[in-house]
Scaffold this motif. Sequence first.
Motif: not given
Length: 407
Positions: A150-162
């Motif tokens: 799911d490359p467009q997921s905000r939540r996943l990328r925010q969590r991964l960035a953290a």
Amino acid sequence: MSDTNEWTPSFREFDDTDTQSMGYIRSLFSEGRVEEARAELQKQIEADPDNARPVIALGFSLLRERRLEEAARQFEKAMDLDPENEVPALLAAQVGMRGDNPEYAEVNFHKALAANPNSVRALTGLSRLHLRNDKPEEAITVLERAIEADPQSRRLRQRLAALCVDQDRYEDAQAHLEHVLSIFPDDIPTVIQLGNALHDMGKADEALTLLRRTAEAHPEDAGLLSALGNMLIRSGNFQEAEGLLRRAVTLPRRAAAAGGEQASQLGQGQAQSPRQAEFRRRMADWFRGRPRVFAQLLLVQALIPQNKQSEAREILAQLPRRGNMAVAIQRLYGDAFAREGNITAAEESYRAALHSAPKGETYIRKIDEARSARKLSDTELFALYTDALDQSQKDMMSSLFRMGDRD
């Protein structure tokens, strides 16, 4: 656009084969007629013993009552009946998470992935489990797999960035957040998170430019103003921070948006563990609805270094001193008294803060032992208190994160 959120089990997972009968059963549960609902499920199981759906539903009803062993038996039965269905394995993993059985949870997350290798629900759950087990790199790897699905997921990328920031992988964090903004350019939580990452990378000017530009475009967003004010405080620009935070305090509550990304950093530097990174995200959800409280606490932080102690105390006096708020408020009272050189009042406030803080009594004993061992200067004494409060806040983050996993 997809925006994956963490999976929360729902009874609707099980009603797509027989909408009328499962709808009736769901209504019984909602009315509190639990035993009647389970009796109806048992009838379905007896009438169609190869159907996994009512078995899953029965297990789910037991899970909601935390009857974990009974629920697990139902989910395992459902897995035998329908091994290609990821849902019973996911629910069995929830049993492990809620029952403090990480081995059982991990086994079942992998069973869910065997049924569906691209299950974002299983991958995000497994990443949380790795965080609980202090395995941040494994959590990052799993989230990277989830993003492939799911490359467009905000939540996943925010969590991964953290998590990447927490592991000093700042460039990776920046890339994920910039990817989100390329799709959702007005996503204020992501702007704030990127600003923090840039600041931690030593790019304070770039971070402030980003937040200032966004604040100009969204001047009525109390959360964004609070985030910018927080960053200015971290940069030592207390006067400009004061002006922004005064605006944030006066904005209506509906202007809440994204400032909670800074909540757990109040008075602190960068968090030091993956659990704290995850806790920051959780606290963000809480603070988004309370920008005024957050802005008031930050305003006090901006006022104290400018020797505006009277106003700082007036603000603090208006805030509720319950739970974790008591720790923050007493800490700020201590900072104000320390700034004035009122040693006795400062120490009283710091000790009051520690009395309300996780492991606070332990820290107080250590401070008293240090004072007994040798004469401490006021600066050394205050440093012991503030360091203890900083560490206690980290303890609180870890504790609350674990509690959240079990709810």
